[in-house]
Scaffold this motif. Structure first.
Motif, short mmCIF file in Angstrom:
data_model
loop_
_atom_site.label_atom_id
_atom_site.label_comp_id
_atom_site.label_asym_id
_atom_site.label_seq_id
_atom_site.Cartn_x
_atom_site.Cartn_y
_atom_site.Cartn_z
N ASN A 2 0.84 -1.19 0.00
CA ASN A 2 0.00 0.00 0.00
C ASN A 2 0.89 1.25 0.00
OD1 ASN A 2 0.78 0.59 2.69
ND2 ASN A 2 -0.92 -0.60 3.51
N LYS A 3 0.27 2.42 0.02
CA LYS A 3 1.02 3.67 -0.08
C LYS A 3 1.99 3.85 1.08
CE LYS A 3 0.54 8.64 -0.47
NZ LYS A 3 -0.36 9.77 -0.44
N ASN A 4 1.57 3.53 2.30
CA ASN A 4 2.46 3.69 3.45
C ASN A 4 3.68 2.78 3.33
OD1 ASN A 4 0.89 5.62 4.73
ND2 ASN A 4 -0.32 4.10 5.83
N GLU A 5 3.48 1.57 2.86
CA GLU A 5 4.61 0.65 2.66
C GLU A 5 5.53 1.15 1.55
OE1 GLU A 5 2.32 -3.44 4.02
OE2 GLU A 5 2.28 -2.84 1.92
N LEU A 6 4.94 1.73 0.49
CA LEU A 6 5.73 2.30 -0.59
C LEU A 6 6.57 3.46 -0.09
CD1 LEU A 6 6.46 2.54 -3.61
CD2 LEU A 6 4.46 4.00 -3.88
N VAL A 7 5.97 4.35 0.70
CA VAL A 7 6.70 5.49 1.26
C VAL A 7 7.85 5.00 2.13
CG1 VAL A 7 6.54 7.41 2.90
CG2 VAL A 7 4.81 7.15 1.11
N ALA A 8 7.61 4.00 2.97
CA ALA A 8 8.66 3.47 3.84
C ALA A 8 9.79 2.86 3.01
CB ALA A 8 8.07 2.43 4.79
N ALA A 9 9.46 2.15 1.94
CA ALA A 9 10.48 1.54 1.10
C ALA A 9 11.30 2.61 0.37
CB ALA A 9 9.84 0.59 0.10
N VAL A 10 10.63 3.65 -0.12
CA VAL A 10 11.33 4.74 -0.80
C VAL A 10 12.25 5.46 0.19
CG1 VAL A 10 11.03 7.00 -1.90
CG2 VAL A 10 9.63 5.07 -2.62
N ALA A 11 11.76 5.70 1.39
CA ALA A 11 12.57 6.37 2.42
C ALA A 11 13.81 5.56 2.75
CB ALA A 11 11.74 6.60 3.68
N GLU A 12 13.64 4.26 2.89
CA GLU A 12 14.78 3.39 3.24
C GLU A 12 15.78 3.32 2.08
OE1 GLU A 12 15.56 -1.31 4.07
OE2 GLU A 12 13.72 -0.42 4.88
N LEU A 16 16.02 8.98 2.58
CA LEU A 16 15.26 10.20 2.87
C LEU A 16 14.46 9.98 4.15
CD1 LEU A 16 13.70 10.98 -0.64
CD2 LEU A 16 15.53 12.25 0.47
N SER A 17 14.03 11.09 4.75
CA SER A 17 13.12 10.95 5.88
C SER A 17 11.77 10.50 5.34
CB SER A 17 12.96 12.30 6.61
OG SER A 17 12.27 13.22 5.78
N LYS A 18 10.94 9.94 6.21
CA LYS A 18 9.62 9.50 5.75
C LYS A 18 8.81 10.69 5.24
CE LYS A 18 8.75 5.09 7.82
NZ LYS A 18 7.79 4.24 8.49
N GLN A 19 8.97 11.85 5.85
CA GLN A 19 8.24 13.04 5.41
C GLN A 19 8.67 13.43 4.00
OE1 GLN A 19 8.62 16.39 8.02
NE2 GLN A 19 7.03 17.55 6.98
N ASP A 20 9.98 13.41 3.73
CA ASP A 20 10.47 13.74 2.39
C ASP A 20 10.03 12.68 1.37
OD1 ASP A 20 11.66 16.04 3.31
OD2 ASP A 20 13.67 15.16 3.46
N ALA A 21 10.06 11.43 1.76
CA ALA A 21 9.63 10.35 0.86
C ALA A 21 8.14 10.48 0.56
CB ALA A 21 9.94 8.99 1.47
N THR A 22 7.33 10.84 1.56
CA THR A 22 5.90 11.05 1.34
C THR A 22 5.67 12.17 0.34
OG1 THR A 22 5.37 10.29 3.57
CG2 THR A 22 3.71 11.62 2.47
N THR A 23 6.42 13.26 0.48
CA THR A 23 6.32 14.38 -0.45
C THR A 23 6.69 13.93 -1.86
OG1 THR A 23 6.82 15.95 1.30
CG2 THR A 23 7.13 16.72 -0.95
N ALA A 24 7.75 13.15 -1.98
CA ALA A 24 8.21 12.67 -3.29
C ALA A 24 7.16 11.77 -3.94
CB ALA A 24 9.54 11.95 -3.16
N VAL A 25 6.63 10.82 -3.18
CA VAL A 25 5.63 9.89 -3.72
C VAL A 25 4.36 10.64 -4.10
CG1 VAL A 25 4.14 7.93 -3.12
CG2 VAL A 25 6.57 7.86 -2.57
N ASP A 26 3.89 11.53 -3.24
CA ASP A 26 2.69 12.32 -3.54
C ASP A 26 2.90 13.17 -4.79
OD1 ASP A 26 1.24 11.29 -1.43
OD2 ASP A 26 1.66 12.98 -0.08
N SER A 27 4.09 13.76 -4.93
CA SER A 27 4.39 14.58 -6.10
C SER A 27 4.38 13.75 -7.36
CB SER A 27 5.75 15.26 -5.94
OG SER A 27 5.72 16.15 -4.84
#
Length: 91
Positions: A2-12, A16-27
């Motif tokens: 799901n999106k939260n798991e995607l954000v966590a994987a991108v952050a790792e 990046l921080s989870k906040q920055d990864a969330t911004t990147a994925v949302d963008s």
């Protein structure tokens, strides 16, 4: 995934921080949606192509009543995997 798991994987993966990864994925999602809403294709070499196609109006049937139903014309999203993705899936 799901999106939260995607954000966590991108952050790792990107350190990046989870906040920055969330911004990147949302963008990324926003840019894809805006481009496709204009009717543009989004080609990501090695991954695939997101495109929009037109589905014409048709007749259908309600399975519970058997009544004929008009299905309106609409645009639908399509994805065609690229060679790199196909190869990765068939290792």
């Amino acid at each position: 995934m799901n999106k939260n798991e995607l954000v966590a994987a991108v952050a790792e993966k990107s350190k990046l921080s989870k906040q920055d990864a969330t911004t990147a994925v949302d963008s990324l999602f926003d840019v894809l949606q805006e481009a496709m809403a204009k009717g543009d294709d989004v080609r990501l070499v090695g991954f695939g192509t997101f495109s929009v196609s037109r589905r014409e109006a048709s007749k259908g049937r309600n399975p519970s009543t058997g009544a004929e139903v008009d299905i309106p014309a609409r645009n639908v999203a399509r994805f065609s995997p690229g060679k790199g993705l196909k190869d990765a899936l068939n290792k």
